[in-house]
Write a protein that holds these residues in place. Sequence first.
Motif, PDB file in Angstrom:
ATOM      1  N   SER A 297     -10.477   4.283  -3.430  1.00 22.82           N
ATOM      2  CA  SER A 297     -10.104   5.382  -4.170  1.00 22.82           C
ATOM      3  C   SER A 297     -10.223   6.811  -3.583  1.00 22.82           C
ATOM      4  O   SER A 297      -9.338   7.559  -3.226  1.00 22.82           O
TER       5      SER A 297
ATOM      6  N   ALA B  33       3.220   6.256   2.241  1.00 18.36           N
ATOM      7  CA  ALA B  33       3.607   7.506   1.981  1.00 18.36           C
ATOM      8  C   ALA B  33       2.862   8.655   2.784  1.00 18.36           C
ATOM      9  O   ALA B  33       3.668   9.626   3.501  1.00 18.36           O
ATOM     10  N   VAL B  34       1.647   8.707   3.005  1.00 14.59           N
ATOM     11  CA  VAL B  34       0.947   9.825   3.760  1.00 14.59           C
ATOM     12  C   VAL B  34       1.242   9.406   5.255  1.00 14.59           C
ATOM     13  O   VAL B  34       1.362  10.341   5.894  1.00 14.59           O
TER      14      VAL B  34
ATOM     15  N   GLN C 205       0.959  -1.152   0.034  1.00 10.96           N
ATOM     16  CA  GLN C 205      -0.144  -0.052   0.005  1.00 10.96           C
ATOM     17  C   GLN C 205       0.767   1.226   0.093  1.00 10.96           C
ATOM     18  O   GLN C 205       0.919   2.008   1.087  1.00 10.96           O
TER      19      GLN C 205
ATOM     20  N   ILE D 284      -4.440  11.949   0.673  1.00 12.09           N
ATOM     21  CA  ILE D 284      -3.440  12.726  -0.202  1.00 12.09           C
ATOM     22  C   ILE D 284      -3.385  14.146   0.319  1.00 12.09           C
ATOM     23  O   ILE D 284      -2.814  14.905   0.354  1.00 12.09           O
TER      24      ILE D 284
ATOM     25  N   VAL E 160       0.731   4.325  -1.279  1.00 10.02           N
ATOM     26  CA  VAL E 160      -0.166   5.819  -0.957  1.00 10.02           C
ATOM     27  C   VAL E 160      -0.224   5.684   0.469  1.00 10.02           C
ATOM     28  O   VAL E 160       0.014   6.594   1.102  1.00 10.02           O
TER      29      VAL E 160
ATOM     30  N   LYS F 231      -8.111   7.164  -0.388  1.00  5.92           N
ATOM     31  CA  LYS F 231      -6.792   7.575  -0.612  1.00  5.92           C
ATOM     32  C   LYS F 231      -6.744   8.830  -1.113  1.00  5.92           C
ATOM     33  O   LYS F 231      -5.697   9.777  -0.719  1.00  5.92           O
ATOM     34  N   ILE F 232      -7.587   9.598  -1.842  1.00  4.60           N
ATOM     35  CA  ILE F 232      -7.722  10.948  -1.953  1.00  4.60           C
ATOM     36  C   ILE F 232      -7.645  11.742  -0.940  1.00  4.60           C
ATOM     37  O   ILE F 232      -6.967  12.883  -1.204  1.00  4.60           O
TER      38      ILE F 232
END
Length: 453
Positions: A421, A348-349, A343, A428, A345, A424-425
């Motif tokens: 999705s 990273a977050v 995962q 971000i 994303v 995740k948006i």
Amino acid sequence: MMFSGAFSKSKNAVRYLAIAGAVLLLGGNILDMYMSSQGIHIFNIDTRRMLVFETFGLLFNSIAFASTLLYFLLSSKDIENVGANSGEYFALIFFVLCGVSLITSYNNLLMLFIGIEILSIPLYILTGSSKRNLKSNEASLKYFLMGAFSTGIMLLGIAFLYGASRTGSFFIDDIGIGRMPATPLFIVGLLLLIVSLSFKVSAAPFHFWTPDVYDGAPTVFTSFMATVVKGAAFIAFIRLFADSFIDAQPQWQLIIAIITAATLFIGNITAVFQQSVKRMLAYSSIAQVGFMLFAILSLKQMAQEGIILYTAAYSLATIGIFAILIKMKDPTFEGFNGLAKHQPVLAAVNTICLLSLAGIPLTAGFFAKYYMLAAALQTGKFLWLVIFAVLCAAVSVYYYFRVIQAMYFKDGEPQEIEASSSFKIVLIIVAILIVLLGIFPQWLINKLDILYL
């Protein structure tokens, strides 16, 4: 929100109603904040001076409402999973926001008490909302008993201050040194208020409830308790001491300095030895309180700017981390092993949020800590405390980087993580906001065009 479940069986409808409510709150508050800078209030209600709506409090309200909106966008589906009637949980959260709005705008000690009670009682219920979980039940009972005890201490302190007052007034601009004599009654009342407010923000040595409550409560509610609620309690702390007790600063400043040092030490050292990421974050939140206490210690303009930035940075990072933690089936450090491969994303977050909590440059947490330490240096005292805080911040890097190390440098079995999705948006967006505030902190600080302090 309370009656939404009776009129709609669709959980999606309840969730969308909560999100719409948060959007309306945020939009209305921002509009009122900008209009009030011109001396115009949209809702012109005569509160008999018991509530005073200033830019400082309204700006924090905007941060609280925006954080709640992000919290709903990230975790509303997880709120639904706690119990069958999710509308009740959303309603309780809005009751908490009502209490937040009161304690960021109070001008009277009775309104402070009422605001804290409106804020606290829903939290006791949310903590024990996982009814079949004994840890949740225990945490709720412990939180209720300790909260009721600290509220009693606050009321006793208010009574002493009222007794010491020459005017017989509960208004915060009528009490304090210079407006009443520094009698033993006044000093005891002041100390009792310090103790009770230290409990509300979970400062040492009044922090013992925090790890058990944060660990026992459903994880989805822990992130809300640790961010919006804690930030509001600090705003109440600052308003009281800036308006009422700033002239008595030599009498209480050393006490706050000792509480700050103890909070930094206990929070950071204890977090090092935790094996659960959730419990580590509970002790980490205590360590973050240590830095936020510098705003009380200083009460300078930079302290006001710093606490606004700190609450925004801390809320964004903590909500982001907990949103990811909720999705993890294993809350230990080992549960994050290899997350970056499966995962990327989320990893990273999570990394950006952890770096912000650690105070690494180019994240909002760096300037938040800088403003706190700079405000303390402006007092011309407590250089030893600033050096100690920097050393404690270095210690915090260790346990935050343990999670980063597990995600990127250790191998682990792939976990089935339900991350849509849209989820995740929003994550971000949270990460982008953290970086932007780390590069351009003045975007938020410049909103304090009418200074409260």
